[in-house]
Motif scaffolding. Structure first.
Motif, PDB file in Angstrom:
ATOM      1  N   ASP A 515       0.993  -1.123  -0.059  1.00 20.25           N
ATOM      2  CA  ASP A 515      -0.075  -0.089   0.130  1.00 20.25           C
ATOM      3  C   ASP A 515       1.010   1.138   0.189  1.00 20.25           C
ATOM      4  OD1 ASP A 515      -1.858   1.721   0.198  1.00 20.25           O
ATOM      5  OD2 ASP A 515      -2.461   1.387   2.268  1.00 20.25           O
ATOM      6  N   LEU A 516       0.857   1.925  -0.975  1.00 22.62           N
ATOM      7  CA  LEU A 516       1.635   3.160  -1.294  1.00 22.62           C
ATOM      8  C   LEU A 516       1.046   4.359  -0.964  1.00 22.62           C
ATOM      9  CD1 LEU A 516       3.490   2.682  -4.564  1.00 22.62           C
ATOM     10  CD2 LEU A 516       4.362   1.788  -2.382  1.00 22.62           C
ATOM     11  N   SER A 517      -0.139   4.343  -0.640  1.00 26.79           N
ATOM     12  CA  SER A 517      -1.088   5.275  -0.078  1.00 26.79           C
ATOM     13  C   SER A 517      -0.726   6.029   1.313  1.00 26.79           C
ATOM     14  CB  SER A 517      -2.586   5.187  -0.428  1.00 26.79           C
ATOM     15  OG  SER A 517      -3.084   4.124   0.273  1.00 26.79           O
ATOM     16  N   SER A 518      -0.432   4.988   1.958  1.00 31.98           N
ATOM     17  CA  SER A 518       0.038   5.244   3.401  1.00 31.98           C
ATOM     18  C   SER A 518       1.428   5.940   3.440  1.00 31.98           C
ATOM     19  CB  SER A 518       0.207   3.875   4.155  1.00 31.98           C
ATOM     20  OG  SER A 518       1.182   3.183   3.705  1.00 31.98           O
ATOM     21  N   LEU A 519       2.091   6.040   2.360  1.00 35.28           N
ATOM     22  CA  LEU A 519       3.484   6.853   2.516  1.00 35.28           C
ATOM     23  C   LEU A 519       3.086   8.264   2.252  1.00 35.28           C
ATOM     24  CD1 LEU A 519       5.491   4.207   0.378  1.00 35.28           C
ATOM     25  CD2 LEU A 519       5.419   4.424   3.027  1.00 35.28           C
ATOM     26  N   ALA A 534      -2.101  -2.166 -14.077  1.00 35.82           N
ATOM     27  CA  ALA A 534      -3.153  -1.149 -13.251  1.00 35.82           C
ATOM     28  C   ALA A 534      -2.166  -0.325 -12.353  1.00 35.82           C
ATOM     29  CB  ALA A 534      -4.170  -1.927 -12.420  1.00 35.82           C
ATOM     30  N   LEU A 535      -2.851   0.757 -11.981  1.00 34.08           N
ATOM     31  CA  LEU A 535      -2.019   1.852 -11.295  1.00 34.08           C
ATOM     32  C   LEU A 535      -2.272   1.384  -9.676  1.00 34.08           C
ATOM     33  CD1 LEU A 535      -2.553   5.136 -12.862  1.00 34.08           C
ATOM     34  CD2 LEU A 535      -0.721   4.084 -12.825  1.00 34.08           C
ATOM     35  N   PRO A 536      -1.343   1.484  -8.771  1.00 26.16           N
ATOM     36  CA  PRO A 536      -1.221   1.548  -7.445  1.00 26.16           C
ATOM     37  C   PRO A 536      -2.544   2.662  -7.037  1.00 26.16           C
ATOM     38  CG  PRO A 536       0.961   1.869  -7.971  1.00 26.16           C
ATOM     39  CD  PRO A 536       0.183   2.181  -9.117  1.00 26.16           C
ATOM     40  N   MET A 537      -2.828   2.170  -5.792  1.00 35.64           N
ATOM     41  CA  MET A 537      -4.088   3.037  -5.383  1.00 35.64           C
ATOM     42  C   MET A 537      -3.603   4.205  -4.664  1.00 35.64           C
ATOM     43  SD  MET A 537      -6.821   2.117  -6.648  1.00 35.64           S
ATOM     44  CE  MET A 537      -8.049   3.097  -5.724  1.00 35.64           C
ATOM     45  N   ASN A 539      -4.852   8.348  -2.686  1.00 31.34           N
ATOM     46  CA  ASN A 539      -5.885   9.237  -2.429  1.00 31.34           C
ATOM     47  C   ASN A 539      -5.505  10.445  -2.529  1.00 31.34           C
ATOM     48  OD1 ASN A 539      -4.559   9.597   0.128  1.00 31.34           O
ATOM     49  ND2 ASN A 539      -5.369   7.773   0.748  1.00 31.34           N
ATOM     50  N   LYS A 540      -6.547  11.135  -1.842  1.00 28.15           N
ATOM     51  CA  LYS A 540      -6.233  12.763  -2.378  1.00 28.15           C
ATOM     52  C   LYS A 540      -5.198  13.361  -1.469  1.00 28.15           C
ATOM     53  CE  LYS A 540     -10.026  13.949   0.945  1.00 28.15           C
ATOM     54  NZ  LYS A 540     -11.293  14.631   1.095  1.00 28.15           N
ATOM     55  N   ASP A 541      -4.748  12.589  -0.374  1.00 27.33           N
ATOM     56  CA  ASP A 541      -3.776  13.037   0.658  1.00 27.33           C
ATOM     57  C   ASP A 541      -2.409  12.645   0.108  1.00 27.33           C
ATOM     58  OD1 ASP A 541      -5.749  13.941   2.413  1.00 27.33           O
ATOM     59  OD2 ASP A 541      -5.937  11.879   3.171  1.00 27.33           O
ATOM     60  N   SER A 542      -2.269  12.315  -1.227  1.00 26.08           N
ATOM     61  CA  SER A 542      -0.857  11.925  -1.559  1.00 26.08           C
ATOM     62  C   SER A 542      -0.186  13.120  -2.088  1.00 26.08           C
ATOM     63  CB  SER A 542      -1.326  11.007  -3.263  1.00 26.08           C
ATOM     64  OG  SER A 542      -0.074  11.306  -4.039  1.00 26.08           O
ATOM     65  N   SER A 543       1.108  12.741  -2.056  1.00 28.08           N
ATOM     66  CA  SER A 543       2.001  13.871  -2.175  1.00 28.08           C
ATOM     67  C   SER A 543       2.992  13.837  -3.393  1.00 28.08           C
ATOM     68  CB  SER A 543       2.926  14.343  -0.958  1.00 28.08           C
ATOM     69  OG  SER A 543       2.329  14.590   0.286  1.00 28.08           O
ATOM     70  N   ILE A 544       2.587  12.663  -4.372  1.00 29.94           N
ATOM     71  CA  ILE A 544       3.226  12.319  -5.370  1.00 29.94           C
ATOM     72  C   ILE A 544       3.648  13.646  -6.296  1.00 29.94           C
ATOM     73  CG2 ILE A 544       3.727  10.850  -7.232  1.00 29.94           C
ATOM     74  CD1 ILE A 544       4.149   9.435  -4.780  1.00 29.94           C
ATOM     75  N   GLU A 545       4.748  13.785  -6.859  1.00 31.71           N
ATOM     76  CA  GLU A 545       5.230  14.827  -7.530  1.00 31.71           C
ATOM     77  C   GLU A 545       5.875  14.436  -8.730  1.00 31.71           C
ATOM     78  OE1 GLU A 545       7.776  17.620  -5.802  1.00 31.71           O
ATOM     79  OE2 GLU A 545       6.532  18.213  -4.030  1.00 31.71           O
ATOM     80  N   TYR A 559      -9.149   6.715 -13.597  1.00 23.98           N
ATOM     81  CA  TYR A 559      -9.039   8.142 -13.717  1.00 23.98           C
ATOM     82  C   TYR A 559      -9.294   8.799 -12.306  1.00 23.98           C
ATOM     83  CZ  TYR A 559     -10.690  13.047 -14.465  1.00 23.98           C
ATOM     84  OH  TYR A 559     -10.809  14.347 -14.269  1.00 23.98           O
ATOM     85  N   SER A 560      -9.996   8.071 -11.585  1.00 17.73           N
ATOM     86  CA  SER A 560     -10.172   8.443  -9.998  1.00 17.73           C
ATOM     87  C   SER A 560      -8.713   8.476  -9.186  1.00 17.73           C
ATOM     88  CB  SER A 560     -11.106   7.580  -9.404  1.00 17.73           C
ATOM     89  OG  SER A 560     -10.395   6.245  -9.388  1.00 17.73           O
ATOM     90  N   THR A 561      -7.999   7.533  -9.789  1.00 15.31           N
ATOM     91  CA  THR A 561      -6.565   7.531  -9.112  1.00 15.31           C
ATOM     92  C   THR A 561      -5.871   8.730  -9.797  1.00 15.31           C
ATOM     93  OG1 THR A 561      -6.758   5.013  -8.885  1.00 15.31           O
ATOM     94  CG2 THR A 561      -4.476   6.102  -8.767  1.00 15.31           C
ATOM     95  N   MET A 562      -5.801   9.021 -11.090  1.00 12.84           N
ATOM     96  CA  MET A 562      -5.095   9.873 -11.554  1.00 12.84           C
ATOM     97  C   MET A 562      -5.696  11.442 -10.765  1.00 12.84           C
ATOM     98  SD  MET A 562      -2.927   8.493 -13.314  1.00 12.84           S
ATOM     99  CE  MET A 562      -2.099   9.885 -13.911  1.00 12.84           C
ATOM    100  N   LEU A 563      -6.839  11.469 -10.932  1.00 11.80           N
ATOM    101  CA  LEU A 563      -7.432  12.806 -10.395  1.00 11.80           C
ATOM    102  C   LEU A 563      -7.043  13.205  -8.747  1.00 11.80           C
ATOM    103  CD1 LEU A 563      -9.442  14.829 -11.292  1.00 11.80           C
ATOM    104  CD2 LEU A 563     -11.445  13.723 -10.049  1.00 11.80           C
ATOM    105  N   ALA A 564      -6.898  11.875  -8.176  1.00  9.20           N
ATOM    106  CA  ALA A 564      -6.248  11.959  -6.888  1.00  9.20           C
ATOM    107  C   ALA A 564      -4.776  12.704  -6.729  1.00  9.20           C
ATOM    108  CB  ALA A 564      -6.233  10.666  -6.134  1.00  9.20           C
TER     109      ALA A 564
END
Length: 668
Positions: A515-519, A534-537, A539-545, A559-564
């Motif tokens: 689970d990468l969303s917890s990082l 498929a993409l890893p999940m 959420n909107k709290d992600s800091s991926i740059e 699309y929901s993942t990319m939108l996040a």
């Protein structure tokens, strides 16, 4: 007596002839010397000097470089202090060339075609401090054997790249009592004679880089009591057997053919701080003065096979001030611990690219101040660090050793360690679960309180158990090039608030269980060259740059993942994926209209059923997919209508065939 008188009478005509010949020779030499001056006058009259507007004037400094000038402008401001005539076409340096000015402090004439200097030109320039004559043809002038001096006040003189060979520099240095900085780089000097610098006793820095020096006469530098920096790199010097320049602070002898470096046997205190002996042919460690304050020693790229630890204490040199030692790219097979006994201040040790099979530090008193140790690209099979050793070590480089086994807790003994480079080995990772059966010789990476950078790429790591990095505040973790890596869903647990960079490229990963969303601190992730569908999940709290998804098997992106990701994502790599054009319209619209940068966008394509070749995503429009949809709809409607008509006809026929027939009768 008479015969004597007759002899005298007979020799008089010969004397007269010799005198006449000498007079003719002098006249010819004078003519040869003055001829360039005459030519310059004619050239000056034919090509009048440019006026000042072409130059830049800043207060009392005039800059006229790159203007194809043959001389200085005639209207130089009175009292000009700096004149830059570099990269022009000056051939003859005369009073007229300099517009009869003598008050210069800085004169830059490099990269011209100067092959003649008017004798006595600099005699009246009593304020001239810096003179740059580099990249000219002063070897032609030196053939006249005339001194250009006196250079009364010149402190910095650049004569580099002038084709000067042995003895020619004497005509420029013979009368320069204030000279401190001299560059003779890039010439053809083969020998430094005893009297080469006799007229420049104030020299502090000499550059002789890139000559062909084979010989240095005894005492050539002895008169230079102020000399602190000497560059003899890139020459042909084979040995120094009696180094005795006590006042020298920096000596560069790299890129020669040195086989031996020995200091004079003396109790004198040497001020040498930096010694560069790299890229030579030395078989033995240099013998340095016993009393020294050396801080930087580079003996890399030689042929050292061992370090000299023999000899009596009275003859051995002490390196109590040494901070940097580079012995990389040699043929060392081992380094005994006793070699470090006198290195109480060492901070950087580089012994990479040797043949070392074993390295150990077991004595608490050794290498107490060392911060960086580079043991990469050796043949290490054994690595041992004792308790309470290397307490200041911050960076340990071990890549390219094919290490298979290490002591389980070897890195926990390094309390200050921040960077661990372990790529290109064969290490296995221990589990933090005491009940788990660990492979023999595995290494633990849990509870290393200051470790921030860990590179485990190319280690054939098969499994990454849960919580393996617990209580270790990693900011960068590289697990790339470990094909078949199986990551537990909690393998990155404990890195939620520290991990910023995660590299997982070329691991043949088809799906991520972790689970990468917890990082929450993760900003840069590399998932390139895998088999992701498929993409890893997130959420909107992600800091991926920054996200690299190149060379995967992605067809449709959630699309929901990319939108996040959209609110934080700045850079996205997407090339070499079999994307569907019409199944990713929302994603393509986001890429085309958001601030997300796709550096490889020219190679990012998608598949469209109506095109035989992949389509670049920048060229995809909604109409391309809508048109296709409308056409399909029309065809479907027509087909359905046709089917309905056929069915209706069949039903009508069926009904008629079943209708009862009535008998008709006629009475007569």
């Amino acid at each position: 007596m008479g015969n004597t008188q007759d002899d005298e009478c007979e020799t008089k005509p010969a004397t007269n002839v010799r005198d006449a010949a000498e007079e003719d020779t002098s006249t010819m030499a004078a003519f040869q010397l003055l001829f360039p001056l005459l030519v310059s006058c004619v050239a000056a009259s034919a090509h009048p000097p440019r006026h000042l507007p072409a130059c830049q004037v800043v207060q009392m400094d005039v800059f006229c470089s790159d203007l194809s000038l043959r001389s200085a402008p005639v209207d130089l401001p009175r009292g000009v202090q700096t004149l830059d005539l570099s990269r022009n076409q000056v051939q003859n340096l005369t009073r007229e060339t300099l517009a009869y000015h003598t008050g210069f402090r800085h004169l830059n004439l490099h990269s011209n075609n100067i092959h003649f200097i008017q004798p006595g030109l600099f005699k009246d320039m009593t304020d001239l401090k810096v003179l740059d004559l580099s990249r000219n043809h002063l070897n032609v002038f030196a053939l006249s054997k005339i001194n250009i001096g006196p250079l009364t006040a010149v402190e910095s003189l650049d004569l580099s790249s002038n084709g000067l060979y042995t003895g020619m520099s004497d005509y420029f240095l013979a009368d320069s009592p204030s000279l401190e900085n001299l560059s003779l780089n890039g010439n053809s000097i083969t020998k430094i004679a005893q009297n080469t610098f006799s007229g420049s006793s104030s020299l502090r820095k000499i550059g002789l880089h890139n000559n062909v020096i084979l010989e240095i006469e005894d005492g050539a530098f002895d008169s230079l009591n102020r000399l602190t920096e000497l560059d003899l790199s890139k020459n042909s010097i084979t040995c120094i057997t009696d180094f005795n320049l006590c006042n020298l602070k920096v000596l560069n002898l790299s890129k020669n053919s040195m086989e031996l470096f020995q200091s004079a046997t003396s109790a004198d205190y040497y001020n040498l701080l930096s010694l560069d002996l790299s890229e030579n042919k030395m078989l033995y460690f240099p013998r340095l003065p016993r009393n020294n304050r050396l801080e930087h020693l580079d003996v890399s790229r030689n042929q050292l096979q061992s370090v000299n630890v023999t000899g009596t204490p009275e003859k051995k040199a002490f390196f109590s001030h040494l901070r940097y030692l580079d012995m990389s790219y040699n043929q060392l097979k081992s380094i005994p611990e006793c070699f470090f006994y006198c290195m109480a201040s060492l901070e950087v040790l580089n012994v990479s690219n040797n043949c070392i099979s074993s390295f150990s530090v077991t004595n608490e008193g050794l290498l107490r101040t060392v911060k960086i140790i580079n043991l990469s690209h050796n043949s290490l099979q054994s690595l041992t660090f004792g308790e309470n050793t290397l307490q200041s070590l911050e960076e340990l480089v071990l890549h390219g050793n094919d290490l298979a086994t290490l002591d389980h807790g070897i890195f926990q003994r390094l309390p200050s360690i921040k960077h661990l480079q372990l790529q290109q080995n064969n290490l296995q990772i221990c589990s933090s679960d005491q009940n788990h059966q660990d492979p023999p010789g595995c290494v633990s990476f849990a509870s290393i309180p200051n470790l921030q950078y860990l590179d485990l790429s190319e280690n054939n790591v098969r499994t990454l158990p849960a919580n393996v990095f617990s209580n270790t505040p990693l900011t960068l973790l590289d697990l790339s090039l470990n094909p078949g890596l199986d990551m537990d869903k909690d393998s990155l647990s404990g890195l939620e608030h520290s991990l910023v960079h995660l590299l997982l490229r070329e691991n043949n990963i088809s799906s991520l269980n972790t689970d990468l969303s917890s990082l929450r601190s993760l900003k840069h992730i590399d998932l390139s060259t895998n088999q992701l569908t498929a993409l890893p999940m997130w959420n909107k709290d992600s800091s991926i740059e920054s996200l690299n998804l190149q060379n995967n098997h992605l067809v449709t992106l959630e699309y929901s993942t990319m939108l996040a990701l959209e609110h934080s994502l700045k850079t996205l790599y997407m090339g070499s994926n079999p994307l569907s054009c019409c199944s990713n319209l929302d994603f393509l619209h986001m890429v085309q209209n958001s601030a997300v940068v796709v550096p490889d966008i020219e190679t990012v394509t998608c598949v469209h059923e109506e095109y035989s070749e992949p389509v670049n995503i920048e060229k995809v429009t909604q109409e391309m997919c809508h048109t296709s949809g409308v056409q399909n709809y029309v065809i479907a409607v027509l087909v359905i209508g046709l089917v309905a008509v056929i069915v209706s006809v069949l039903l009508v026929k069926c009904c008629r065939s079943r209708k009862p027939k009535h008998n008709r009768s006629f009475n007569a």
